[in-house]
Design an enzyme around this catalytic site. Structure first.
Site, PDB file in Angstrom:
ATOM      1  N   LEU A 159      -4.355  -0.652  11.273  1.00 45.16           N
ATOM      2  CA  LEU A 159      -4.484  -1.720  10.016  1.00 45.16           C
ATOM      3  C   LEU A 159      -3.794  -0.812   8.778  1.00 45.16           C
ATOM      4  O   LEU A 159      -3.984   0.408   8.596  1.00 45.16           O
ATOM      5  CB  LEU A 159      -6.228  -1.855   9.825  1.00 45.16           C
ATOM      6  N   ASP A 160      -3.509  -1.842   7.880  1.00 45.53           N
ATOM      7  CA  ASP A 160      -3.071  -1.276   6.629  1.00 45.53           C
ATOM      8  C   ASP A 160      -4.106  -0.517   6.012  1.00 45.53           C
ATOM      9  O   ASP A 160      -5.401  -0.728   5.961  1.00 45.53           O
ATOM     10  CB  ASP A 160      -2.449  -2.323   5.715  1.00 45.53           C
ATOM     11  N   LYS A 161      -3.648   0.141   5.161  1.00 46.27           N
ATOM     12  CA  LYS A 161      -4.673   1.137   4.264  1.00 46.27           C
ATOM     13  C   LYS A 161      -5.852   0.279   3.678  1.00 46.27           C
ATOM     14  O   LYS A 161      -6.958   0.835   3.611  1.00 46.27           O
ATOM     15  CB  LYS A 161      -3.869   2.150   3.330  1.00 46.27           C
ATOM     16  N   THR A 163      -6.787  -2.575   4.294  1.00 50.21           N
ATOM     17  CA  THR A 163      -7.202  -3.722   5.026  1.00 50.21           C
ATOM     18  C   THR A 163      -8.444  -3.165   5.722  1.00 50.21           C
ATOM     19  O   THR A 163      -8.201  -2.112   6.519  1.00 50.21           O
ATOM     20  CB  THR A 163      -6.139  -4.400   6.112  1.00 50.21           C
ATOM     21  N   ARG A 260       0.022 -10.729   5.542  1.00 50.43           N
ATOM     22  CA  ARG A 260       0.123 -10.661   4.084  1.00 50.43           C
ATOM     23  C   ARG A 260       1.873 -11.400   3.689  1.00 50.43           C
ATOM     24  O   ARG A 260       1.977 -11.904   2.735  1.00 50.43           O
ATOM     25  CB  ARG A 260       0.331  -9.328   3.523  1.00 50.43           C
TER      26      ARG A 260
END
Length: 352
Positions: A159-161, A163, A260
């Site tokens: 997961l992105d930082k 998110t 995104r």
């Protein structure tokens, strides 16, 4: 072959070490039309990325027919390629006491609710303080046994930082291989909640196109016509209010920044996403980060293949943003109900 100007010190800094750690090969006949040197290196020694070989080229660690070359140069059949490997860095991970919100754990996997702001694994600019460091502190034996030069022990998806949400991590090599295959073969289901700016034209929709590196801003991904990877996203509008919408989003592929990028492409960027246009001056509600939460994750358990689903309750900042916008609090953990207290038995009652 053209090569850049250089002085005698442009060869690898430690010549003795570089010569002791070098590899070479001949370009095969399958490249009769020529191939970029950086791409050829990445295909020949795939244990490193193309960006790694581009750095080697800029450091003059690659010779083609005894000449230095640039990364855009092509090589041809029977060219002799030599690479002087850079010194190996100390990549040993050190455990750090980082709090983990554990949803479920057994001997095969650990399912977590990742908070926003936590990087999943070490990378340039984030070499400490990651989820991986916290996992080593939580169970050093399990994750130490899986440590390698990728510095991603047990990590099977990311997961992105900024998110938040549910993430599964493998606790042994067999589980890691099994889950990697499950994600690759798309037998997992990943469902997100997202707050986007505006409201999509269709209440239920499918987004399918190619995603690749942005042609100008290399920090971003973008919808591209060529040289991208197919990305498929399904969404459903759950509610709209005050210029924003709450969406349930399911991704059928796992491309970098997929949700995104897709909603930015639709002109409905994720609220608070500065990289993809989610922070206009006339924001209906300020958001501390991108309002994207991994809500549900379904995957086959490595022990028996039985499909399991886990859900991550919304973090506080997401809840507050929903409330400020007048959107429903979907995905909340229900408050426990206090069961009625049974009446005390009369002293004169006897068991039958």
């Amino acid at each position: 072959m053209q090569h850049p100007q250089q002085d005698q010190n442009s060869t690898p800094a430690n010549e003795a070490e570089a010569i002791s750690r070098q590899s070479d090969c001949l370009v095969g006949q399958e490249h009769r039309e020529g191939i970029r040197i950086d791409l050829f290196l990445a295909q020949t020694w795939p244990e490193h990325s193309r960006a790694f070989y581009q750095r080697c080229l800029s450091e003059h660690r690659v010779l083609v027919n005894d000449e230095h070359c640039r990364r855009a140069d092509k090589v041809w059949p029977d060219d002799h390629v030599v690479i002087f490997w850079p010194p190996e860095k100390d990549t040993k991970l050190v455990a750090e006491d980082i709090p983990l919100d554990i949803i479920m754990e057994d001997e095969h996997v650990i399912v977590l609710n990742k908070p926003p702001g936590l990087v999943v694994h070490p990378a340039q600019g984030n070499m400490t303080g990651t989820l991986v460091h916290g996992l080593l502190h939580h169970d050093e034996e399990a994750f130490e046994n899986m440590s390698d030069n990728t510095q991603r022990p047990g990590i099977v998806h990311r997961l992105d930082k900024d998110t938040s949400g549910v993430l599964v991590v493998a606790k042994n090599l067999q589980a890691r291989a099994y889950l990697k295959d499950a994600f690759k073969e798309q037998v997992t289901e990943k469902t997100y909640l997202a707050i986007v700016i505006g409201c999509p034209d269709e209440p239920v929709g499918l987004i399918e196109n190619k995603i690749g590196r942005h042609p100008v801003n290399r920090l971003k991904m973008a919808v591209v016509e060529e040289q991208g990877k197919l990305a498929t996203t399904r969404y459903r509008v759950l509610a709209s209010a005050n210029g924003c919408s709450l969406l349930e989003v399911r991704i059928l592929t796992g491309r970098t920044h997929q949700i995104r990028v897709h909603f930015s492409h639709l002109k409905h960027p994720v609220l608070g996403d500065a990289l993809y246009g989610g922070c206009p001056k006339d924001l209906p509600c300020p958001a501390p980060r991108q309002m994207l939460h991994a809500w549900k994750l379904t995957f086959p358990h490595p022990a028996n293949g039985v499909m399991r689903q886990y859900m991550a309750p919304l973090p506080e900042d997401f809840q507050q943003t929903l409330a400020a916008l007048g959107l429903p609090a979907i995905g909340m953990r229900p408050k426990p109900l206090n069961p009625p207290v049974p009446p005390l038995a009369n002293d004169d009652e006897t068991d039958e």
